[in-house]
Design a protein around this motif. Sequence first.
Motif, PDB file in Angstrom:
ATOM      1  N   PRO A 157      22.428 119.403  -0.799  1.00  0.00           N
ATOM      2  CA  PRO A 157      23.500 119.622  -1.457  1.00  0.00           C
ATOM      3  C   PRO A 157      24.300 118.703  -2.317  1.00  0.00           C
ATOM      4  CG  PRO A 157      24.126 120.148   0.644  1.00  0.00           C
ATOM      5  CD  PRO A 157      22.905 119.852   0.776  1.00  0.00           C
ATOM      6  N   ASN A 158      24.765 118.351  -3.334  1.00  0.00           N
ATOM      7  CA  ASN A 158      25.347 117.388  -3.913  1.00  0.00           C
ATOM      8  C   ASN A 158      26.838 117.696  -4.187  1.00  0.00           C
ATOM      9  OD1 ASN A 158      26.512 115.764  -6.399  1.00  0.00           O
ATOM     10  ND2 ASN A 158      24.740 114.518  -5.724  1.00  0.00           N
ATOM     11  N   LYS A 159      27.720 116.799  -3.568  1.00  0.00           N
ATOM     12  CA  LYS A 159      29.069 117.411  -3.675  1.00  0.00           C
ATOM     13  C   LYS A 159      29.768 117.387  -4.977  1.00  0.00           C
ATOM     14  CE  LYS A 159      33.592 115.912  -1.460  1.00  0.00           C
ATOM     15  NZ  LYS A 159      34.552 115.574  -2.699  1.00  0.00           N
ATOM     16  N   VAL A 160      29.439 116.718  -5.829  1.00  0.00           N
ATOM     17  CA  VAL A 160      29.942 116.580  -7.376  1.00  0.00           C
ATOM     18  C   VAL A 160      29.314 117.826  -7.908  1.00  0.00           C
ATOM     19  CG1 VAL A 160      30.018 115.351  -9.438  1.00  0.00           C
ATOM     20  CG2 VAL A 160      29.939 114.056  -7.375  1.00  0.00           C
ATOM     21  N   ALA A 161      28.139 118.153  -7.586  1.00  0.00           N
ATOM     22  CA  ALA A 161      27.368 119.317  -8.379  1.00  0.00           C
ATOM     23  C   ALA A 161      27.993 120.681  -7.793  1.00  0.00           C
ATOM     24  CB  ALA A 161      25.931 119.256  -8.012  1.00  0.00           C
ATOM     25  N   LEU A 162      28.360 120.655  -6.738  1.00  0.00           N
ATOM     26  CA  LEU A 162      29.002 121.917  -6.079  1.00  0.00           C
ATOM     27  C   LEU A 162      30.431 121.949  -6.763  1.00  0.00           C
ATOM     28  CD1 LEU A 162      28.087 121.441  -2.004  1.00  0.00           C
ATOM     29  CD2 LEU A 162      27.263 123.303  -3.772  1.00  0.00           C
ATOM     30  N   LEU A 163      31.147 120.901  -6.983  1.00  0.00           N
ATOM     31  CA  LEU A 163      32.379 121.142  -7.297  1.00  0.00           C
ATOM     32  C   LEU A 163      32.313 121.478  -8.841  1.00  0.00           C
ATOM     33  CD1 LEU A 163      35.552 120.019  -7.084  1.00  0.00           C
ATOM     34  CD2 LEU A 163      34.896 117.913  -8.241  1.00  0.00           C
ATOM     35  N   ALA A 183      36.252 112.805  -9.034  1.00  0.00           N
ATOM     36  CA  ALA A 183      34.852 112.763  -8.516  1.00  0.00           C
ATOM     37  C   ALA A 183      34.081 112.080  -9.597  1.00  0.00           C
ATOM     38  CB  ALA A 183      34.349 114.367  -8.521  1.00  0.00           C
ATOM     39  N   VAL A 184      34.443 112.407 -10.842  1.00  0.00           N
ATOM     40  CA  VAL A 184      33.537 111.861 -12.027  1.00  0.00           C
ATOM     41  C   VAL A 184      34.093 110.283 -11.990  1.00  0.00           C
ATOM     42  CG1 VAL A 184      33.459 111.595 -14.752  1.00  0.00           C
ATOM     43  CG2 VAL A 184      33.419 113.552 -13.356  1.00  0.00           C
ATOM     44  N   ALA A 185      35.518 109.899 -11.815  1.00  0.00           N
ATOM     45  CA  ALA A 185      35.844 108.552 -11.999  1.00  0.00           C
ATOM     46  C   ALA A 185      35.281 107.763 -10.776  1.00  0.00           C
ATOM     47  CB  ALA A 185      37.236 108.341 -11.709  1.00  0.00           C
ATOM     48  N   SER A 186      34.948 108.288  -9.523  1.00  0.00           N
ATOM     49  CA  SER A 186      34.195 107.462  -8.597  1.00  0.00           C
ATOM     50  C   SER A 186      32.642 107.690  -8.802  1.00  0.00           C
ATOM     51  CB  SER A 186      34.445 108.561  -7.245  1.00  0.00           C
ATOM     52  OG  SER A 186      33.763 107.827  -6.180  1.00  0.00           O
ATOM     53  N   LEU A 187      32.120 108.545  -9.501  1.00  0.00           N
ATOM     54  CA  LEU A 187      30.830 108.461  -9.673  1.00  0.00           C
ATOM     55  C   LEU A 187      30.474 107.454 -10.812  1.00  0.00           C
ATOM     56  CD1 LEU A 187      28.063 110.252  -8.800  1.00  0.00           C
ATOM     57  CD2 LEU A 187      28.483 111.613 -10.684  1.00  0.00           C
ATOM     58  N   ARG A 188      31.452 107.250 -11.826  1.00  0.00           N
ATOM     59  CA  ARG A 188      31.379 106.042 -12.911  1.00  0.00           C
ATOM     60  C   ARG A 188      31.479 104.770 -12.068  1.00  0.00           C
ATOM     61  NH1 ARG A 188      29.516 106.035 -17.807  1.00  0.00           N
ATOM     62  NH2 ARG A 188      30.052 107.771 -19.214  1.00  0.00           N
ATOM     63  N   PHE A 214      32.119 118.785 -16.823  1.00  0.00           N
ATOM     64  CA  PHE A 214      31.546 117.517 -16.548  1.00  0.00           C
ATOM     65  C   PHE A 214      31.413 116.605 -17.671  1.00  0.00           C
ATOM     66  CE2 PHE A 214      28.190 114.420 -15.533  1.00  0.00           C
ATOM     67  CZ  PHE A 214      28.707 113.890 -14.318  1.00  0.00           C
ATOM     68  N   ALA A 215      30.709 117.109 -18.649  1.00  0.00           N
ATOM     69  CA  ALA A 215      30.334 116.451 -20.020  1.00  0.00           C
ATOM     70  C   ALA A 215      31.450 115.989 -20.673  1.00  0.00           C
ATOM     71  CB  ALA A 215      29.399 117.490 -20.879  1.00  0.00           C
ATOM     72  N   ARG A 216      32.773 116.674 -20.482  1.00  0.00           N
ATOM     73  CA  ARG A 216      33.696 116.150 -21.139  1.00  0.00           C
ATOM     74  C   ARG A 216      34.509 115.202 -20.326  1.00  0.00           C
ATOM     75  NH1 ARG A 216      38.878 117.618 -19.400  1.00  0.00           N
ATOM     76  NH2 ARG A 216      37.938 119.332 -18.265  1.00  0.00           N
ATOM     77  N   LEU A 217      34.761 115.230 -18.980  1.00  0.00           N
ATOM     78  CA  LEU A 217      35.145 114.076 -18.178  1.00  0.00           C
ATOM     79  C   LEU A 217      34.142 112.767 -18.356  1.00  0.00           C
ATOM     80  CD1 LEU A 217      36.551 116.287 -15.248  1.00  0.00           C
ATOM     81  CD2 LEU A 217      37.885 114.987 -17.059  1.00  0.00           C
ATOM     82  N   HIS A 221      35.035 108.432 -19.525  1.00  0.00           N
ATOM     83  CA  HIS A 221      34.778 107.281 -18.837  1.00  0.00           C
ATOM     84  C   HIS A 221      35.970 106.957 -17.875  1.00  0.00           C
ATOM     85  CE1 HIS A 221      31.144 105.214 -20.703  1.00  0.00           C
ATOM     86  NE2 HIS A 221      31.398 106.322 -21.742  1.00  0.00           N
ATOM     87  N   PRO A 222      36.386 107.683 -17.056  1.00  0.00           N
ATOM     88  CA  PRO A 222      37.241 107.391 -16.047  1.00  0.00           C
ATOM     89  C   PRO A 222      36.874 106.552 -14.905  1.00  0.00           C
ATOM     90  CG  PRO A 222      36.612 109.549 -15.620  1.00  0.00           C
ATOM     91  CD  PRO A 222      36.028 109.354 -16.968  1.00  0.00           C
ATOM     92  N   VAL A 223      37.521 105.613 -14.511  1.00  0.00           N
ATOM     93  CA  VAL A 223      36.950 104.874 -13.220  1.00  0.00           C
ATOM     94  C   VAL A 223      38.215 104.657 -12.189  1.00  0.00           C
ATOM     95  CG1 VAL A 223      36.223 102.402 -12.810  1.00  0.00           C
ATOM     96  CG2 VAL A 223      35.673 103.495 -14.989  1.00  0.00           C
ATOM     97  N   VAL A 224      37.500 105.002 -11.120  1.00  0.00           N
ATOM     98  CA  VAL A 224      38.510 104.955  -9.686  1.00  0.00           C
ATOM     99  C   VAL A 224      37.733 104.348  -8.678  1.00  0.00           C
ATOM    100  CG1 VAL A 224      40.099 106.295  -8.289  1.00  0.00           C
ATOM    101  CG2 VAL A 224      40.235 106.525 -10.771  1.00  0.00           C
TER     102      VAL A 224
END
Length: 283
Positions: A157-163, A183-188, A214-217, A221-224
């Motif tokens: 399972p993928n944690k971001v996909a589950l979210l 999650a998106v910022a960390s993935l970026r 997800f597509a919107r976020l 381009h958030p980055v963390v």
Amino acid sequence: MTNAHDTEQLSGFLRSRRAAADPSALGAPGLGLRRVPGLRREELAEAAGVSLTYYTRLEQGLATNPSSQVLDAIARALRLDDVERAHLQRVAVGHAAPAQSARPRLRTDIATLLDRMTDVAAMAMSPSQEIVGWNRLGHALMASHLDPMAPYGDHPPNKVALLFTDPASRSLYREWEYEAVLAVASLRYVGAVHASREDLQRLVGELSVASDDFARLWAEHPVVLCTHGTKLYHHPAVGRIDLHFEVLHLPEGDGHFLLLQYAEPGSSSDHAMSLLASSTITG
């Protein structure tokens, strides 16, 4: 050497940060009606001390390997924080990790270590946030509706996909929107290092189609750099839980890491975690 994926990341990141910039911070609040928010290209180029032609080529992905001095100047003009500056440098010069030919398996001793953490909800994760190992408390906290052996098969399972796509996982978070951005910022941020990984590119493509959120976020381009903090849950079995978390990277340097979550000793969350742990004991 910069590849096409790095160029797309650089272009998108620059556009997103320029759109989010405050023109008044550069002393340019009254330079005519603005059709779009943020800075104009010519304003940013002037503030950074680079030519408009060069900056335009950079934002369009036509200029490669910009100098650190130019990137620093652009970062200052955009008022980027330290994490965003590091991300800009990374995507611009294309310092990506080499492609992985196959997903490495979790070392047996790491799996044993997770099992020994009886008071900590622990998960081992890949750079693309596949859950490749967890202990019983990690499973009970994060995904009790999934097979306990799910991380150890061919399709973990993928944690971001589950979210973003699993209703049970989404309802677990009391502040879902915050967790989604994180999650998106960390993935970026991780994606700039491991841009050549096919599983990461596939995940982004699939989630962009499967989830409008997800597509919107992702487009923003958030980055963390997400290494520690607090997560707020509403667990279906034990109710509200507030947990601290720490991210520990494994020494192999392949991007795999441990996500460890624990409660404040003596708190109501600590009691809830104890109840949850006791529910995992099968005898």
